[in-house]
Write a protein that holds these residues in place. Structure first.
Motif, PDB file in Angstrom:
ATOM      1  N   LEU A   1       0.824  -1.214   0.000  1.00 35.81           N
ATOM      2  CA  LEU A   1       0.000   0.000   0.000  1.00 35.81           C
ATOM      3  C   LEU A   1       0.857   1.264   0.000  1.00 35.81           C
ATOM      4  CD1 LEU A   1      -2.842  -1.143   2.425  1.00 35.81           C
ATOM      5  CD2 LEU A   1      -2.789  -1.211  -0.085  1.00 35.81           C
ATOM      6  N   ALA A   2       1.993   1.212   0.676  1.00 39.14           N
ATOM      7  CA  ALA A   2       2.906   2.367   0.659  1.00 39.14           C
ATOM      8  C   ALA A   2       3.443   2.599  -0.748  1.00 39.14           C
ATOM      9  CB  ALA A   2       4.058   2.118   1.634  1.00 39.14           C
ATOM     10  N   GLU A   3       3.714   1.511  -1.489  1.00 36.29           N
ATOM     11  CA  GLU A   3       4.207   1.654  -2.867  1.00 36.29           C
ATOM     12  C   GLU A   3       3.111   2.173  -3.796  1.00 36.29           C
ATOM     13  OE1 GLU A   3       8.122   1.039  -2.281  1.00 36.29           O
ATOM     14  OE2 GLU A   3       7.092   1.597  -4.137  1.00 36.29           O
ATOM     15  N   VAL A   4       1.878   1.765  -3.569  1.00 34.35           N
ATOM     16  CA  VAL A   4       0.771   2.274  -4.397  1.00 34.35           C
ATOM     17  C   VAL A   4       0.558   3.762  -4.101  1.00 34.35           C
ATOM     18  CG1 VAL A   4      -1.719   2.137  -4.869  1.00 34.35           C
ATOM     19  CG2 VAL A   4      -0.360   0.032  -4.638  1.00 34.35           C
ATOM     20  N   ALA A   5       0.596   4.123  -2.826  1.00 30.22           N
ATOM     21  CA  ALA A   5       0.424   5.541  -2.460  1.00 30.22           C
ATOM     22  C   ALA A   5       1.524   6.396  -3.103  1.00 30.22           C
ATOM     23  CB  ALA A   5       0.457   5.686  -0.945  1.00 30.22           C
ATOM     24  N   ALA A   6       2.753   5.880  -3.091  1.00 33.09           N
ATOM     25  CA  ALA A   6       3.862   6.615  -3.734  1.00 33.09           C
ATOM     26  C   ALA A   6       3.628   6.700  -5.236  1.00 33.09           C
ATOM     27  CB  ALA A   6       5.182   5.906  -3.442  1.00 33.09           C
ATOM     28  N   GLY A   7       3.103   5.630  -5.824  1.00 34.75           N
ATOM     29  CA  GLY A   7       2.812   5.605  -7.257  1.00 34.75           C
ATOM     30  C   GLY A   7       1.742   6.626  -7.624  1.00 34.75           C
ATOM     31  N   GLU A   8       0.768   6.796  -6.760  1.00 34.03           N
ATOM     32  CA  GLU A   8      -0.287   7.784  -7.008  1.00 34.03           C
ATOM     33  C   GLU A   8       0.304   9.203  -7.011  1.00 34.03           C
ATOM     34  OE1 GLU A   8      -2.343   5.393  -8.283  1.00 34.03           O
ATOM     35  OE2 GLU A   8      -3.753   7.011  -7.800  1.00 34.03           O
ATOM     36  N   ARG A   9       1.263   9.446  -6.117  1.00 35.09           N
ATOM     37  CA  ARG A   9       1.915  10.764  -6.097  1.00 35.09           C
ATOM     38  C   ARG A   9       2.746  10.973  -7.363  1.00 35.09           C
ATOM     39  NH1 ARG A   9       2.469   9.105  -0.711  1.00 35.09           N
ATOM     40  NH2 ARG A   9       4.629   8.366  -0.975  1.00 35.09           N
ATOM     41  N   ASP A  10       3.275   9.855  -7.926  1.00 33.55           N
ATOM     42  CA  ASP A  10       4.136   9.944  -9.115  1.00 33.55           C
ATOM     43  C   ASP A  10       3.371   9.830 -10.427  1.00 33.55           C
ATOM     44  OD1 ASP A  10       6.756   7.876  -7.576  1.00 33.55           O
ATOM     45  OD2 ASP A  10       6.067   9.942  -7.231  1.00 33.55           O
ATOM     46  N   GLY A  11       2.021   9.660 -10.330  1.00 36.94           N
ATOM     47  CA  GLY A  11       1.236   9.595 -11.572  1.00 36.94           C
ATOM     48  C   GLY A  11       1.384   8.293 -12.344  1.00 36.94           C
ATOM     49  N   VAL A  12       1.591   7.183 -11.597  1.00 33.46           N
ATOM     50  CA  VAL A  12       1.704   5.862 -12.242  1.00 33.46           C
ATOM     51  C   VAL A  12       0.351   5.478 -12.855  1.00 33.46           C
ATOM     52  CG1 VAL A  12       1.889   3.400 -11.649  1.00 33.46           C
ATOM     53  CG2 VAL A  12       3.644   5.011 -10.889  1.00 33.46           C
ATOM     54  N   ASP A  13       0.376   4.819 -14.010  1.00 37.11           N
ATOM     55  CA  ASP A  13      -0.871   4.485 -14.720  1.00 37.11           C
ATOM     56  C   ASP A  13      -1.526   3.190 -14.260  1.00 37.11           C
ATOM     57  OD1 ASP A  13      -0.879   6.654 -16.746  1.00 37.11           O
ATOM     58  OD2 ASP A  13       1.036   5.742 -17.310  1.00 37.11           O
ATOM     59  N   GLY A  14      -0.710   2.232 -13.765  1.00 39.96           N
ATOM     60  CA  GLY A  14      -1.284   0.952 -13.356  1.00 39.96           C
ATOM     61  C   GLY A  14      -0.295   0.151 -12.530  1.00 39.96           C
ATOM     62  N   TYR A  15      -0.802  -0.884 -11.828  1.00 43.08           N
ATOM     63  CA  TYR A  15       0.013  -1.642 -10.893  1.00 43.08           C
ATOM     64  C   TYR A  15      -0.155  -3.141 -11.053  1.00 43.08           C
ATOM     65  CZ  TYR A  15      -0.158   2.909  -8.577  1.00 43.08           C
ATOM     66  OH  TYR A  15      -0.072   4.266  -8.315  1.00 43.08           O
TER      67      TYR A  15
ATOM     68  N   TYR B   1     -14.575  -0.213  -4.137  1.00 49.98           N
ATOM     69  CA  TYR B   1     -13.230   0.305  -4.402  1.00 49.98           C
ATOM     70  C   TYR B   1     -13.180   1.830  -4.399  1.00 49.98           C
ATOM     71  CZ  TYR B   1     -11.999  -4.509  -5.628  1.00 49.98           C
ATOM     72  OH  TYR B   1     -11.774  -5.875  -5.595  1.00 49.98           O
ATOM     73  N   ALA B   2     -14.194   2.453  -3.818  1.00 53.07           N
ATOM     74  CA  ALA B   2     -14.135   3.899  -3.601  1.00 53.07           C
ATOM     75  C   ALA B   2     -12.965   4.180  -2.656  1.00 53.07           C
ATOM     76  CB  ALA B   2     -15.440   4.384  -2.974  1.00 53.07           C
ATOM     77  N   PRO B   3     -12.358   5.373  -2.715  1.00 52.20           N
ATOM     78  CA  PRO B   3     -11.246   5.669  -1.805  1.00 52.20           C
ATOM     79  C   PRO B   3     -11.659   5.410  -0.350  1.00 52.20           C
ATOM     80  CG  PRO B   3     -11.489   7.407  -3.427  1.00 52.20           C
ATOM     81  CD  PRO B   3     -12.673   6.481  -3.603  1.00 52.20           C
ATOM     82  N   PRO B   4     -10.740   4.890   0.484  1.00 51.53           N
ATOM     83  CA  PRO B   4     -11.092   4.609   1.878  1.00 51.53           C
ATOM     84  C   PRO B   4     -11.416   5.887   2.638  1.00 51.53           C
ATOM     85  CG  PRO B   4      -8.735   4.281   1.497  1.00 51.53           C
ATOM     86  CD  PRO B   4      -9.354   4.540   0.164  1.00 51.53           C
TER      87      PRO B   4
ATOM     88  N   ARG C   1      -6.683  -1.418  -4.719  1.00 53.18           N
ATOM     89  CA  ARG C   1      -7.659  -0.894  -5.676  1.00 53.18           C
ATOM     90  C   ARG C   1      -8.424   0.300  -5.092  1.00 53.18           C
ATOM     91  NH1 ARG C   1      -9.604  -6.731  -8.175  1.00 53.18           N
ATOM     92  NH2 ARG C   1      -7.982  -6.811  -9.804  1.00 53.18           N
ATOM     93  N   GLU C   2      -8.540   0.344  -3.774  1.00 53.60           N
ATOM     94  CA  GLU C   2      -9.203   1.494  -3.151  1.00 53.60           C
ATOM     95  C   GLU C   2      -8.322   2.740  -3.251  1.00 53.60           C
ATOM     96  OE1 GLU C   2     -11.867  -0.526   0.432  1.00 53.60           O
ATOM     97  OE2 GLU C   2      -9.823   0.147   0.835  1.00 53.60           O
ATOM     98  N   LEU C   3      -7.009   2.522  -3.246  1.00 51.99           N
ATOM     99  CA  LEU C   3      -6.053   3.641  -3.266  1.00 51.99           C
ATOM    100  C   LEU C   3      -5.723   4.099  -4.681  1.00 51.99           C
ATOM    101  CD1 LEU C   3      -3.108   2.947  -0.739  1.00 51.99           C
ATOM    102  CD2 LEU C   3      -4.942   4.655  -0.596  1.00 51.99           C
ATOM    103  N   ALA C   4      -5.657   3.128  -5.613  1.00 52.84           N
ATOM    104  CA  ALA C   4      -5.124   3.430  -6.945  1.00 52.84           C
ATOM    105  C   ALA C   4      -6.180   4.013  -7.889  1.00 52.84           C
ATOM    106  CB  ALA C   4      -4.561   2.157  -7.564  1.00 52.84           C
ATOM    107  N   THR C   5      -5.770   4.933  -8.725  1.00 52.25           N
ATOM    108  CA  THR C   5      -6.641   5.464  -9.776  1.00 52.25           C
ATOM    109  C   THR C   5      -6.668   4.489 -10.947  1.00 52.25           C
ATOM    110  OG1 THR C   5      -5.852   7.643  -9.123  1.00 52.25           O
ATOM    111  CG2 THR C   5      -7.043   7.476 -11.232  1.00 52.25           C
ATOM    112  N   GLY C   6      -5.500   4.008 -11.317  1.00 52.33           N
ATOM    113  CA  GLY C   6      -5.392   3.081 -12.448  1.00 52.33           C
ATOM    114  C   GLY C   6      -5.663   1.647 -12.023  1.00 52.33           C
ATOM    115  N   PRO C   7      -5.687   0.736 -12.966  1.00 50.76           N
ATOM    116  CA  PRO C   7      -5.950  -0.671 -12.659  1.00 50.76           C
ATOM    117  C   PRO C   7      -4.850  -1.316 -11.823  1.00 50.76           C
ATOM    118  CG  PRO C   7      -5.368  -0.383 -14.977  1.00 50.76           C
ATOM    119  CD  PRO C   7      -5.515   0.986 -14.400  1.00 50.76           C
TER     120      PRO C   7
END
Ligand code: 5HY
Length: 243
Positions: free
Chosen positions: A60-74, A226-229, A88-94
């Motif tokens: 989850l820490a890596e997904v949160a960091a990815g969201e700050r960096d504009g990552v497209d998917g995980y 999967y709405a944001p927590p 999936r609750e945290l990420a914008t992309g798939p």
């Protein structure tokens, strides 16, 4: 169009993360940037429910960091798909787990599949995921090689895994084999040659699935579970997860 895909190896074994990254990059399309990472916290390998539970904060820490960096998917590159729903609750992309991806791919190239996993104690977890993903009927058997995750690169271990894949297909009468550990990804071609059946590695299957979903403009739905927590405070070791 450049897509950025973060492949998260939930354990902290960096040599395994590099191997996972090589496999993912080998199948990524030109223009797709694959970042293979291990969290700064977590178990060196995941072989139990305890390991899996303690791997989730790092994912989850890596997904949160990815969201700050504009990552497209995980991609969650561990066969237990640890933290998939929370990610999936945290990420914008798939977000796609390698077990889920491999089982989907297997049922697109055959009616049935066998799973070859690591320790015997992970067999029921694989069955649980087959049921969860709706593939219980297609999964004809789960077989453990009883080789620890971090020993899978050893040539003798690769031979054992290959032989078990061949015997699994025979005894289950299945159409294909799903490799039950990200640490087996680099053995995929070898096992395919030896068994003569489709051999599905979840790392590459998930990488292509995420790439496809992103290229289709598909993102995780935020309408339901999967709405944001809901924002809240976390305390102790988890205080940094406050959002
Ligand atoms: C994996 N463990 O893919 C799983 C495999 C297993 O550290 N990476 C791990 O045995 O469940």
């Amino acid at each position: 169009m450049t897509y950025r895909i973060k492949v998260i190896n939930p354990n902290t074994a960096l040599a395994m993360t590099e191997s996972i990254g090589r496999c993912a990059r080998a199948v990524a399309s030109p223009g797709t940037v694959v970042m293979a990472v291990s969290p700064s916290m977590g178990p060196e390998s995941i072989e139990s429910h305890y390991d899996e539970a303690l791997a989730v904060p790092g994912v989850l820490a890596e997904v949160a960091a990815g969201e700050r960096d504009g990552v497209d998917g995980y991609v969650i590159a561990c066969f237990g798909d640890p933290g998939l729903d929370a990610a999936r609750e945290l990420a914008t992309g798939p977000v796609v787990g390698i077990a889920e991806a491999a089982m989907h791919a297997a049922t697109l190239v055959g009616r049935s599949f066998s799973v070859v996993t690591t320790l015997s104690r992970t067999v029921d977890r694989a069955w649980e995921l087959a049921h969860r993903y709706g593939f219980a009927a297609a999964c004809r058997g789960v077989h453990a090689c009883d080789i620890p995750v971090l020993d899978l690169e050893d040539p003798a271990a690769r031979k054992t895994v290959t032989e078990l894949c061949a015997s699994a297909v025979e005894c289950d009468g299945s159409d294909s084999v799903v490799l039950g550990c990200a640490g087996m990804a680099s053995s995929c071609a070898e096992v395919s040659r030896e068994t003569g059946v489709p051999v599905i590695d979840g790392v590459t299957a998930a990488t292509k699935l995420v790439e496809s979903l992103v290229s289709l403009g598909l993102r995780t739905s935020t309408r339901g579970e999967y709405a944001p927590p809901p924002p809240k405070r976390y305390s102790g070791l988890l205080r940094d997860f406050t959002h």
